[in-house]
Design a protein around this motif. Structure first.
Motif, PDB file in Angstrom:
ATOM      1  N   ALA A   1       0.854  -1.194   0.000  1.00 10.64           N
ATOM      2  CA  ALA A   1       0.000   0.000   0.000  1.00 10.64           C
ATOM      3  C   ALA A   1       0.887   1.241   0.000  1.00 10.64           C
ATOM      4  CB  ALA A   1      -0.910  -0.028   1.223  1.00 10.64           C
ATOM      5  N   TYR A   2       0.732   2.064  -1.023  1.00  7.00           N
ATOM      6  CA  TYR A   2       1.647   3.191  -1.201  1.00  7.00           C
ATOM      7  C   TYR A   2       1.013   4.564  -0.987  1.00  7.00           C
ATOM      8  CZ  TYR A   2       4.479  -0.554  -2.981  1.00  7.00           C
ATOM      9  OH  TYR A   2       5.168  -1.732  -3.097  1.00  7.00           O
ATOM     10  N   ASN A   3      -0.293   4.594  -0.751  1.00  9.16           N
ATOM     11  CA  ASN A   3      -0.942   5.869  -0.473  1.00  9.16           C
ATOM     12  C   ASN A   3      -2.080   5.637   0.526  1.00  9.16           C
ATOM     13  OD1 ASN A   3      -3.350   5.107  -1.924  1.00  9.16           O
ATOM     14  ND2 ASN A   3      -2.366   5.726  -3.833  1.00  9.16           N
ATOM     15  N   GLU A   4      -2.746   6.704   0.914  1.00  9.57           N
ATOM     16  CA  GLU A   4      -3.799   6.610   1.936  1.00  9.57           C
ATOM     17  C   GLU A   4      -4.897   5.638   1.547  1.00  9.57           C
ATOM     18  OE1 GLU A   4      -5.292  10.512   2.766  1.00  9.57           O
ATOM     19  OE2 GLU A   4      -3.326  11.268   3.323  1.00  9.57           O
ATOM     20  N   GLU A   5      -5.391   5.745   0.338  1.00  8.18           N
ATOM     21  CA  GLU A   5      -6.492   4.878  -0.079  1.00  8.18           C
ATOM     22  C   GLU A   5      -6.079   3.415  -0.086  1.00  8.18           C
ATOM     23  OE1 GLU A   5      -9.631   4.184  -3.704  1.00  8.18           O
ATOM     24  OE2 GLU A   5      -8.740   6.148  -3.457  1.00  8.18           O
ATOM     25  N   GLU A   6      -4.880   3.115  -0.559  1.00 12.38           N
ATOM     26  CA  GLU A   6      -4.402   1.735  -0.566  1.00 12.38           C
ATOM     27  C   GLU A   6      -4.220   1.201   0.849  1.00 12.38           C
ATOM     28  OE1 GLU A   6      -0.901   1.605  -3.012  1.00 12.38           O
ATOM     29  OE2 GLU A   6      -2.062   1.827  -4.871  1.00 12.38           O
ATOM     30  N   ARG A   7      -3.724   2.031   1.762  1.00 10.22           N
ATOM     31  CA  ARG A   7      -3.576   1.589   3.165  1.00 10.22           C
ATOM     32  C   ARG A   7      -4.944   1.336   3.785  1.00 10.22           C
ATOM     33  NH1 ARG A   7       0.778   4.902   2.720  1.00 10.22           N
ATOM     34  NH2 ARG A   7      -0.349   6.763   3.373  1.00 10.22           N
ATOM     35  N   ALA A   8      -5.906   2.210   3.518  1.00 10.50           N
ATOM     36  CA  ALA A   8      -7.260   2.024   4.055  1.00 10.50           C
ATOM     37  C   ALA A   8      -7.853   0.713   3.553  1.00 10.50           C
ATOM     38  CB  ALA A   8      -8.146   3.208   3.670  1.00 10.50           C
ATOM     39  N   MET A   9      -7.709   0.464   2.264  1.00 11.74           N
ATOM     40  CA  MET A   9      -8.280  -0.761   1.702  1.00 11.74           C
ATOM     41  C   MET A   9      -7.516  -1.998   2.165  1.00 11.74           C
ATOM     42  SD  MET A   9     -11.097  -0.048   0.159  1.00 11.74           S
ATOM     43  CE  MET A   9     -11.271   0.775   1.740  1.00 11.74           C
ATOM     44  N   ALA A  10      -6.208  -1.873   2.362  1.00 10.00           N
ATOM     45  CA  ALA A  10      -5.434  -3.002   2.893  1.00 10.00           C
ATOM     46  C   ALA A  10      -5.943  -3.387   4.276  1.00 10.00           C
ATOM     47  CB  ALA A  10      -3.943  -2.650   2.937  1.00 10.00           C
ATOM     48  N   TRP A  11      -6.153  -2.394   5.130  1.00  9.57           N
ATOM     49  CA  TRP A  11      -6.702  -2.665   6.459  1.00  9.57           C
ATOM     50  C   TRP A  11      -8.100  -3.265   6.346  1.00  9.57           C
ATOM     51  CZ3 TRP A  11      -4.979  -3.441  11.085  1.00  9.57           C
ATOM     52  CH2 TRP A  11      -3.754  -2.902  11.468  1.00  9.57           C
ATOM     53  N   TYR A  12      -8.935  -2.695   5.497  1.00  7.03           N
ATOM     54  CA  TYR A  12     -10.312  -3.169   5.357  1.00  7.03           C
ATOM     55  C   TYR A  12     -10.331  -4.655   4.972  1.00  7.03           C
ATOM     56  CZ  TYR A  12     -15.191  -3.413   4.002  1.00  7.03           C
ATOM     57  OH  TYR A  12     -16.519  -3.771   3.914  1.00  7.03           O
TER      58      TYR A  12
ATOM     59  N   ALA B   1     -21.942  -4.197  23.419  1.00  6.88           N
ATOM     60  CA  ALA B   1     -22.632  -4.181  22.134  1.00  6.88           C
ATOM     61  C   ALA B   1     -22.261  -5.456  21.395  1.00  6.88           C
ATOM     62  CB  ALA B   1     -22.213  -2.963  21.324  1.00  6.88           C
ATOM     63  N   SER B   2     -23.048  -5.770  20.389  1.00  5.89           N
ATOM     64  CA  SER B   2     -22.747  -6.904  19.525  1.00  5.89           C
ATOM     65  C   SER B   2     -22.286  -6.363  18.179  1.00  5.89           C
ATOM     66  CB  SER B   2     -23.995  -7.779  19.349  1.00  5.89           C
ATOM     67  OG  SER B   2     -23.710  -8.855  18.484  1.00  5.89           O
ATOM     68  N   ALA B   3     -21.026  -6.610  17.834  1.00  4.17           N
ATOM     69  CA  ALA B   3     -20.506  -6.195  16.531  1.00  4.17           C
ATOM     70  C   ALA B   3     -21.034  -7.180  15.497  1.00  4.17           C
ATOM     71  CB  ALA B   3     -18.987  -6.182  16.542  1.00  4.17           C
ATOM     72  N   THR B   4     -21.680  -6.652  14.453  1.00  2.27           N
ATOM     73  CA  THR B   4     -22.346  -7.522  13.491  1.00  2.27           C
ATOM     74  C   THR B   4     -21.712  -7.514  12.107  1.00  2.27           C
ATOM     75  OG1 THR B   4     -23.949  -5.772  12.980  1.00  2.27           O
ATOM     76  CG2 THR B   4     -24.558  -7.376  14.698  1.00  2.27           C
ATOM     77  N   GLY B   5     -20.822  -6.582  11.820  1.00  2.00           N
ATOM     78  CA  GLY B   5     -20.159  -6.577  10.520  1.00  2.00           C
ATOM     79  C   GLY B   5     -19.374  -5.306  10.292  1.00  2.00           C
ATOM     80  N   LEU B   6     -18.503  -5.354   9.303  1.00  2.00           N
ATOM     81  CA  LEU B   6     -17.771  -4.155   8.906  1.00  2.00           C
ATOM     82  C   LEU B   6     -18.722  -3.202   8.194  1.00  2.00           C
ATOM     83  CD1 LEU B   6     -14.418  -5.520   7.415  1.00  2.00           C
ATOM     84  CD2 LEU B   6     -14.640  -3.935   9.314  1.00  2.00           C
ATOM     85  N   ALA B   7     -18.508  -1.925   8.389  1.00  2.00           N
ATOM     86  CA  ALA B   7     -19.261  -0.925   7.645  1.00  2.00           C
ATOM     87  C   ALA B   7     -18.808  -0.985   6.185  1.00  2.00           C
ATOM     88  CB  ALA B   7     -19.012   0.463   8.227  1.00  2.00           C
ATOM     89  N   HIS B   8     -19.542  -0.318   5.303  1.00  2.00           N
ATOM     90  CA  HIS B   8     -19.210  -0.311   3.881  1.00  2.00           C
ATOM     91  C   HIS B   8     -17.792   0.214   3.679  1.00  2.00           C
ATOM     92  CE1 HIS B   8     -19.312   0.788  -0.361  1.00  2.00           C
ATOM     93  NE2 HIS B   8     -20.279  -0.122  -0.461  1.00  2.00           N
ATOM     94  N   GLU B   9     -17.099  -0.346   2.725  1.00  2.00           N
ATOM     95  CA  GLU B   9     -15.695   0.033   2.508  1.00  2.00           C
ATOM     96  C   GLU B   9     -15.523   1.519   2.208  1.00  2.00           C
ATOM     97  OE1 GLU B   9     -14.299  -1.052  -1.901  1.00  2.00           O
ATOM     98  OE2 GLU B   9     -15.046  -2.792  -0.810  1.00  2.00           O
ATOM     99  N   ASP B  10     -16.522   2.180   1.627  1.00  3.99           N
ATOM    100  CA  ASP B  10     -16.394   3.622   1.366  1.00  3.99           C
ATOM    101  C   ASP B  10     -16.231   4.407   2.664  1.00  3.99           C
ATOM    102  OD1 ASP B  10     -16.536   3.247  -1.357  1.00  3.99           O
ATOM    103  OD2 ASP B  10     -18.645   3.823  -1.512  1.00  3.99           O
ATOM    104  N   LEU B  11     -16.973   4.029   3.699  1.00  3.45           N
ATOM    105  CA  LEU B  11     -16.847   4.690   4.997  1.00  3.45           C
ATOM    106  C   LEU B  11     -15.494   4.384   5.631  1.00  3.45           C
ATOM    107  CD1 LEU B  11     -18.034   6.376   7.280  1.00  3.45           C
ATOM    108  CD2 LEU B  11     -19.150   4.313   8.127  1.00  3.45           C
ATOM    109  N   CYS B  12     -14.999   3.186   5.396  1.00  3.80           N
ATOM    110  CA  CYS B  12     -13.749   2.763   6.016  1.00  3.80           C
ATOM    111  C   CYS B  12     -12.510   3.333   5.323  1.00  3.80           C
ATOM    112  CB  CYS B  12     -13.698   1.243   6.092  1.00  3.80           C
ATOM    113  SG  CYS B  12     -14.913   0.563   7.254  1.00  3.80           S
ATOM    114  N   ARG B  13     -12.692   4.252   4.422  1.00  6.59           N
ATOM    115  CA  ARG B  13     -11.554   4.936   3.795  1.00  6.59           C
ATOM    116  C   ARG B  13     -11.001   6.032   4.702  1.00  6.59           C
ATOM    117  NH1 ARG B  13     -11.266   3.457  -1.708  1.00  6.59           N
ATOM    118  NH2 ARG B  13     -13.154   2.391  -2.370  1.00  6.59           N
TER     119      ARG B  13
END
Length: 122
Positions: A22-33, A63-75
Motif C-alpha cells: 500500500a503506497y498511499n492513503e487509499e491503498e492503506r485504508a483498503m489493505a486494512w479493510y 454491544a454486539s458487533a455484526t459486521g464491517l461498515a461499507h468500505e467507502d466509509l472505512c476509507r
C-alpha cells in the motif's frame, strides 16, 4: 488513548503483511479493510473501551458487533456495525474490545487498536 509501547512483532506484521503493498492513503485504508474483513468473525460481543466523538457509546457498555461498515466509509477509519440497546449503529472499531473472541478476531482487533493508538493514519 496514550501511545502504546512499540511492539516489534506487531509492527512487522502490519508493515510486512497488512500494508506491505500500500503506497498511499487509499491503498492503506483498503489493505486494512480487506485484512479485517478476512480475519474478523462476526458477530462478536464487545465492551466499549473508550468514549469517542464519532459514537454515542460510552465506556462500560456492551454491544454486539455484526459486521464491517461499507468500505467507502472505512476509507477514513475502520468502522463496524453494532447492535446496542435495540439500535443498529456504525461506530469506530477502535472503540470496541471483543469479549471472548476467536484468535483471528482477537489478533486483528489488537492490530487495529495498536495502529490507531500509535496515531498512525492511512
Amino acid at each position: 488513548m496514550p501511545k502504546a509501547r512499540i511492539n516489534r512483532e506487531r509492527e512487522h506484521r502490519i508493515t510486512m503483511e497488512i500494508v506491505v503493498d500500500a503506497y498511499n492513503e487509499e491503498e492503506r485504508a483498503m489493505a486494512w479493510y480487506y485484512y479485517l474483513e478476512e480475519q474478523l468473525t462476526f458477530p462478536f460481543e464487545a465492551r466499549i473501551r473508550q468514549a469517542m466523538a464519532a459514537s454515542p457509546l460510552r465506556p462500560g457498555e456492551t454491544a454486539s458487533a455484526t459486521g464491517l461498515a461499507h468500505e467507502d466509509l472505512c476509507r477514513v477509519g475502520i468502522f463496524v456495525w453494532v447492535r446496542c440497546n435495540q439500535r443498529d449503529l456504525v461506530v469506530p472499531l477502535a472503540q470496541l474490545v471483543p469479549v471472548r473472541p476467536d484468535e483471528p478476531t482477537r489478533v486483528a482487533v489488537a492490530d487495529w487498536h495498536y495502529w490507531h493508538d500509535q496515531g498512525y493514519a492511512f
